[in-house]
Design a protein around this motif. Structure first.
Motif, short mmCIF file in Angstrom:
data_model
loop_
_atom_site.label_atom_id
_atom_site.label_comp_id
_atom_site.label_asym_id
_atom_site.label_seq_id
_atom_site.Cartn_x
_atom_site.Cartn_y
_atom_site.Cartn_z
N SER A 143 27.48 5.27 81.76
CA SER A 143 27.50 3.87 81.34
C SER A 143 28.50 3.08 82.19
O SER A 143 28.22 1.94 82.59
CB SER A 143 27.85 3.76 79.86
OG SER A 143 29.07 4.43 79.58
N ALA A 184 26.96 2.42 85.50
CA ALA A 184 25.95 1.36 85.42
C ALA A 184 26.61 -0.02 85.40
O ALA A 184 26.17 -0.94 86.10
CB ALA A 184 25.09 1.55 84.17
N TRP A 185 27.67 -0.17 84.60
CA TRP A 185 28.36 -1.47 84.55
C TRP A 185 29.02 -1.79 85.89
O TRP A 185 29.04 -2.95 86.31
CB TRP A 185 29.40 -1.45 83.43
CG TRP A 185 28.81 -1.43 82.06
CD1 TRP A 185 27.73 -2.14 81.62
CD2 TRP A 185 29.27 -0.67 80.94
NE1 TRP A 185 27.47 -1.85 80.30
CE2 TRP A 185 28.41 -0.96 79.85
CE3 TRP A 185 30.32 0.24 80.73
CZ2 TRP A 185 28.57 -0.39 78.59
CZ3 TRP A 185 30.47 0.81 79.48
CH2 TRP A 185 29.61 0.50 78.42
N ASN A 187 26.25 -2.68 88.34
CA ASN A 187 25.68 -3.96 87.90
C ASN A 187 26.62 -5.12 88.22
O ASN A 187 26.16 -6.24 88.50
CB ASN A 187 25.40 -3.91 86.41
CG ASN A 187 24.34 -4.89 85.99
OD1 ASN A 187 23.28 -4.97 86.62
ND2 ASN A 187 24.61 -5.66 84.95
N LEU A 204 19.80 -2.28 84.44
CA LEU A 204 20.77 -1.25 84.86
C LEU A 204 21.72 -0.85 83.74
O LEU A 204 21.96 0.35 83.53
CB LEU A 204 21.54 -1.74 86.09
CG LEU A 204 20.81 -1.62 87.44
CD1 LEU A 204 21.62 -2.29 88.55
CD2 LEU A 204 20.54 -0.16 87.79
N PRO A 205 22.31 -1.82 83.00
CA PRO A 205 23.13 -1.38 81.86
C PRO A 205 22.34 -0.58 80.84
O PRO A 205 22.88 0.34 80.21
CB PRO A 205 23.65 -2.70 81.27
CG PRO A 205 23.59 -3.67 82.39
CD PRO A 205 22.39 -3.28 83.19
N PHE A 219 19.83 1.48 81.54
CA PHE A 219 19.80 2.84 82.09
C PHE A 219 21.09 3.58 81.74
O PHE A 219 21.06 4.74 81.29
CB PHE A 219 19.67 2.79 83.61
CG PHE A 219 18.28 2.48 84.13
CD1 PHE A 219 17.17 2.65 83.34
CD2 PHE A 219 18.10 2.04 85.42
CE1 PHE A 219 15.89 2.38 83.81
CE2 PHE A 219 16.83 1.76 85.92
CZ PHE A 219 15.73 1.93 85.11
N GLY A 220 22.22 2.93 82.01
CA GLY A 220 23.50 3.59 81.79
C GLY A 220 23.78 3.92 80.34
O GLY A 220 24.30 5.00 80.02
N THR A 232 23.17 8.18 89.07
CA THR A 232 24.08 7.23 89.71
C THR A 232 23.53 6.75 91.05
O THR A 232 23.50 5.54 91.34
CB THR A 232 25.46 7.86 89.92
OG1 THR A 232 26.00 8.23 88.65
CG2 THR A 232 26.40 6.89 90.60
N MET A 236 20.55 4.48 90.43
CA MET A 236 20.93 3.13 90.00
C MET A 236 21.47 2.32 91.17
O MET A 236 21.18 1.12 91.30
CB MET A 236 21.95 3.21 88.87
CG MET A 236 21.40 3.72 87.56
SD MET A 236 22.51 3.53 86.13
CE MET A 236 23.90 4.55 86.63
#
Length: 588
Positions: A220, A223-224, A227, A295-296, A298-299, A321, A324
């Motif tokens: 997560s 992803a952040w 993003n 994307l968030p 996904f995470g 990772t 993404m």
């Protein structure tokens, strides 16, 4: 990889007084809750707008109670005019895309969880963080203000295509100050997103605790972080685009307005502008925006699933990772597929079609990893896990439609139909919403210190899941028949036979919206009456579960966290916290 260290203490003193603690707070956790609350309000507001549109589509002559008083010009006697229908569509798309789907999973959960997950006491720039939320709030207030001014909301769609959005009141209802407020609203949102992105990037790079190498970051957090880079580049394009649009409207410039343009028999005093330029600029932001939303998601799903399958994801942290990161990079080279019907050269259409198909590969890899990880797992079917499974289902179902739209010849037929509406609701809208629900149920104990009701959560999931498929799978089929997506009534000869199907969709959509009040009741009741949560009720391994529920002001009570393991140390019932000095159970 070289690790970074974090400050052992908070960047600022604990807040004193109600206003500094809960309103103008610099605590990232309070700001995260503020973002989540704002997104909830925006979500139910946007849902109400969709209800009004669906009622009108199913029963075009029906008077909607109280609507005539709220919008006497747009809905005289409670019956929507075609122009006001377009205004509701514009604001529904704007509110949901920006203030719900972008704000909740990124700014809401990211603000609350990211500093804790990397072992930091707060965000890198706490005051900038506070400014980011209140700038977002001003943007949302300006969007809502379009409903209370005499001019009404704009009707140019959430994409605000020029020249319709650029020429002013002569273009129709809502195209005066309604469109001005819309443009300013997005300007504020862009500024807030840029501030937030900088904060996320610096926090991850500079404030990771001892031992928290990049390979040990939760998915997560990855992803952040990815993003934030995409947001930084994408919103940096949308911001000047909206400013140029406002200048065309109020400053007499001609960035997007061509010469010789006639509106309502009136020759406009502009020359030299290009409406096509606006489309290029908007979609250079707009397609990365799709992945800013997903994307968030996904995470979040990749972070939650190992907890409830009690094993590491296939490929560990690297596969998802890298996938993404690839999605984020490729998102900037596919914007032209939104413009296949703009008169684009067939050769350029092919240029954009190829990377559009290529970008599906890393997206499919993420979903395949999530699905493959279920094999042989001892799945715990909690509410967060159900929403993760729902996310996988919806993203696959909606993603298949992307293969149709990636072909210029097919897209030319489907582009203006409800097929596109169903596709982006499946992939960008409802998939992200399901991941957001998964995160809410999963992290609610950490946010509030209490547990949500599991029975209500399961009822919420199943009814939502079934209604989503009833609405949007049927809408796909209507798109194949040519149902035009921006029409406010099915009166054409080829669309009139679709009215029974249209009413079926509307009834299912009303049920879908009604089910969300089960979630709202569960959240409010659980916040005050739910059973008290332990520090780690799910048996998870990441840092947010290595502190109290809810966390103290400085997140870890003055402790300096040291990391020894990756975030997916699960082996059936056995698990090892990231801070534990025990031997690994999963080799991650």
């Amino acid at each position: 990889m070289q690790q970074m260290t974090t400050h052992a203490a908070a960047h600022h003193a604990p807040p004193q007084g109600f206003i500094r603690k809960y309103i103008f707070s610099v605590d990232h956790k309070v700001i995260g809750v503020q973002y989540i609350t704002l997104s909830l309000v925006a979500a139910f507001f946007g849902m109400a707008l969709s209800w009004v549109m669906r009622i009108h589509l199913a029963w075009p002559t029906a008077a909607i109670p109280f609507l005539g008083r709220l919008a006497p010009n747009g809905a005289p006697g409670g019956v929507l005019t075609p122009e006001y229908y377009l205004s509701l569509m514009t604001m529904h798309g704007t509110i949901m895309a920006f203030f719900v789907l972008t704000a909740a999973p990124m700014a809401g959960y990211g603000n609350f969880m990211l500093p804790i997950q990397v072992g930091a006491a707060d965000m890198a720039f706490p005051r900038l963080n506070m400014a980011s939320f209140w700038t977002t709030f001003v943007g949302f207030a300006l969007a809502c203000a379009t409903f209370v001014i005499p001019d009404g909301p704009p009707l140019s769609g959430w994409t605000a295509y020029a020249p319709l959005s650029a020429v002013g009141p002569v273009a129709g209802p809502g195209q005066g100050w309604g469109q001005n407020l819309w443009g300013l609203s997005i300007v504020f949102f862009c500024v807030a997103s840029l501030l937030g992105s900088l904060n996320f990037i610096v926090t991850v790079i500079d404030l990771r605790t001892k031992g928290m190498t990049l390979s040990r970051l939760p998915l997560s957090t990855w992803a952040w972080f990815i993003n934030a880079w995409v947001s930084l580049l994408a919103f940096a394009v949308l911001l000047p685009t909206c400013l140029l649009l406002v200048l065309d409207r109020l400053g007499g410039t001609s960035f997007f307005i061509p010469g010789g343009l006639v509106f309502n028999d009136k020759l406009l005093p502009h020359s030299g502008g290009s409406p096509l330029l606006f489309q290029h600029l908007f979609w250079f932001f707009g397609h990365p925006e799709v992945y800013i939303i997903i994307l968030p998601a996904f995470g979040i799903v990749a972070h939650i699933m190992p907890t409830f399958i009690r094993k590491a994801l296939v490929g560990g942290w690297k596969v998802i990772t890298y996938a993404m990161a690839t999605v984020g990079a490729l998102s900037f080279v596919v914007w032209g597929h939104h413009m296949f019907v703009s008169g684009m050269s067939p050769y350029m259409a092919m240029v954009f079609s190829v990377p559009t198909l290529i970008i599906t590969i890393p997206s499919v890899i993420v979903v395949l990893v999530l699905a493959a990880s279920l094999y042989g797992a001892n799945i715990r079917f909690t509410t967060p896990m159900l929403f993760c499974l729902g996310f996988i289902s919806l993203f696959i179902s909606g993603g298949i439609g992307g293969f149709f739209l990636a072909q210029p010849a097919v897209d030319s037929y489907l582009h203006a139909t409800s097929f596109v509406v169903a596709h982006f609701h499946f992939t960008m809208g409802l998939s992200a919403i399901f991941a957001t629900f998964a995160g809410f149920y999963y992290w609610f104990p950490k946010l509030s210190g209490r547990m949500m009701n599991e029975r209500l959560g399961r009822i919420h999931f199943w009814l939502t899941f079934v209604c989503v498929y009833l609405v949007f799978m049927t809408m796909h089929l209507m798109g194949f028949t040519g149902a035009v997506r921006r029409y406010s009534a099915f009166v054409d000869d080829f669309m009139a036979p679709l009215m029974p199907t249209n009413r079926f969709i509307s009834v299912a959509a009303l049920l879908l919206g009604g089910v969300q009040f089960v979630f709202l009741y569960n959240a409010i009741w659980s916040r005050f009456q739910g059973p008290m949560a332990s520090d780690n009720p799910w048996g998870a391994t990441t840092l947010e579960w290595d502190t109290t529920s809810p966390p103290p002001f400085d997140n870890f009570g003055g402790r300096q966290m040291t990391i020894y393991h990756g975030p997916m140390e699960y082996d059936g019932d056995a698990s090892v916290m990231q801070t534990s000095t025990e031997a690994s159970v999963a080799g991650t």
